[in-house]
Design a protein around this motif. Structure first.
Motif, PDB file in Angstrom:
ATOM      1  N   ASP A 104      58.383 -13.080 -74.647  1.00 36.36           N
ATOM      2  CA  ASP A 104      57.941 -13.293 -73.513  1.00 36.36           C
ATOM      3  C   ASP A 104      56.855 -11.575 -73.660  1.00 36.36           C
ATOM      4  N   GLN A 141      53.551 -11.662 -74.826  1.00 38.79           N
ATOM      5  CA  GLN A 141      52.725 -12.545 -73.935  1.00 38.79           C
ATOM      6  C   GLN A 141      52.388 -11.800 -73.237  1.00 38.79           C
ATOM      7  N   ALA A 142      53.196 -10.401 -72.509  1.00 41.52           N
ATOM      8  CA  ALA A 142      52.680  -9.740 -71.117  1.00 41.52           C
ATOM      9  C   ALA A 142      51.907  -9.425 -72.002  1.00 41.52           C
ATOM     10  N   LEU A 151      49.880  -9.001 -73.988  1.00 43.61           N
ATOM     11  CA  LEU A 151      48.784  -9.169 -74.727  1.00 43.61           C
ATOM     12  C   LEU A 151      47.633  -9.108 -73.328  1.00 43.61           C
ATOM     13  N   LEU A 152      47.999  -9.585 -71.740  1.00 43.20           N
ATOM     14  CA  LEU A 152      47.175  -9.494 -71.271  1.00 43.20           C
ATOM     15  C   LEU A 152      46.100  -8.169 -70.692  1.00 43.20           C
ATOM     16  N   TRP A 153      47.311  -7.118 -71.282  1.00 41.21           N
ATOM     17  CA  TRP A 153      46.988  -5.742 -71.116  1.00 41.21           C
ATOM     18  C   TRP A 153      45.820  -5.135 -72.173  1.00 41.21           C
ATOM     19  N   HIS A 204      40.114  -6.267 -75.383  1.00 46.19           N
ATOM     20  CA  HIS A 204      39.199  -7.547 -75.985  1.00 46.19           C
ATOM     21  C   HIS A 204      39.858  -7.815 -77.890  1.00 46.19           C
ATOM     22  N   ARG A 225      43.389  -7.635 -78.499  1.00 46.14           N
ATOM     23  CA  ARG A 225      44.492  -8.737 -77.761  1.00 46.14           C
ATOM     24  C   ARG A 225      43.894  -9.869 -79.145  1.00 46.14           C
ATOM     25  N   GLY A 259      46.555 -12.002 -81.243  1.00 39.39           N
ATOM     26  CA  GLY A 259      46.752 -12.985 -81.008  1.00 39.39           C
ATOM     27  C   GLY A 259      46.953 -14.087 -82.288  1.00 39.39           C
ATOM     28  N   VAL A 296      56.580 -14.724 -67.182  1.00 39.84           N
ATOM     29  CA  VAL A 296      56.044 -15.739 -68.358  1.00 39.84           C
ATOM     30  C   VAL A 296      56.803 -17.320 -68.480  1.00 39.84           C
TER      31      VAL A 296
END
Length: 77
Positions: A19, A22-23, A25-27, A30, A33, A37, A66
């Motif tokens: 989780d 995943q969080a 990755l949002l912040w 690019h 990430r 990713g 998430v």
């Protein structure tokens, strides 16, 4: 098949760890990430290969908001 996780603390919890990834990755910017990713995608593919999809149940959303597919594989036991 992977065994059910036995968690003594949050730092050892595989659900919370995924989780958090995943969080994060949002912040991330690019480029970072995309790099992270790709690593996570390889780990997810291996986890998906070694785990069993559980019947569709209502799985609680994490405190991070998430709703990842991995939560179904680890929480619906």
């Amino acid at each position: 098949m992977l065994p059910e996780p036995e968690v003594g603390c949050d730092c050892c919890n595989p659900i919370l760890a995924r989780d958090l990834l995943q969080a994060v990755l949002l912040w991330l910017p690019h480029g970072a990430r995309a790099d992270l990713g790709r690593v996570i995608a390889r780990l997810d593919a291996e986890f998906d290969r070694r785990s069993v999809l559980r019947p569709k149940l209502t799985i609680p959303v994490s405190f991070l908001g998430v709703e990842g597919w991995w939560r179904n594989r680890l929480l619906a036991g």
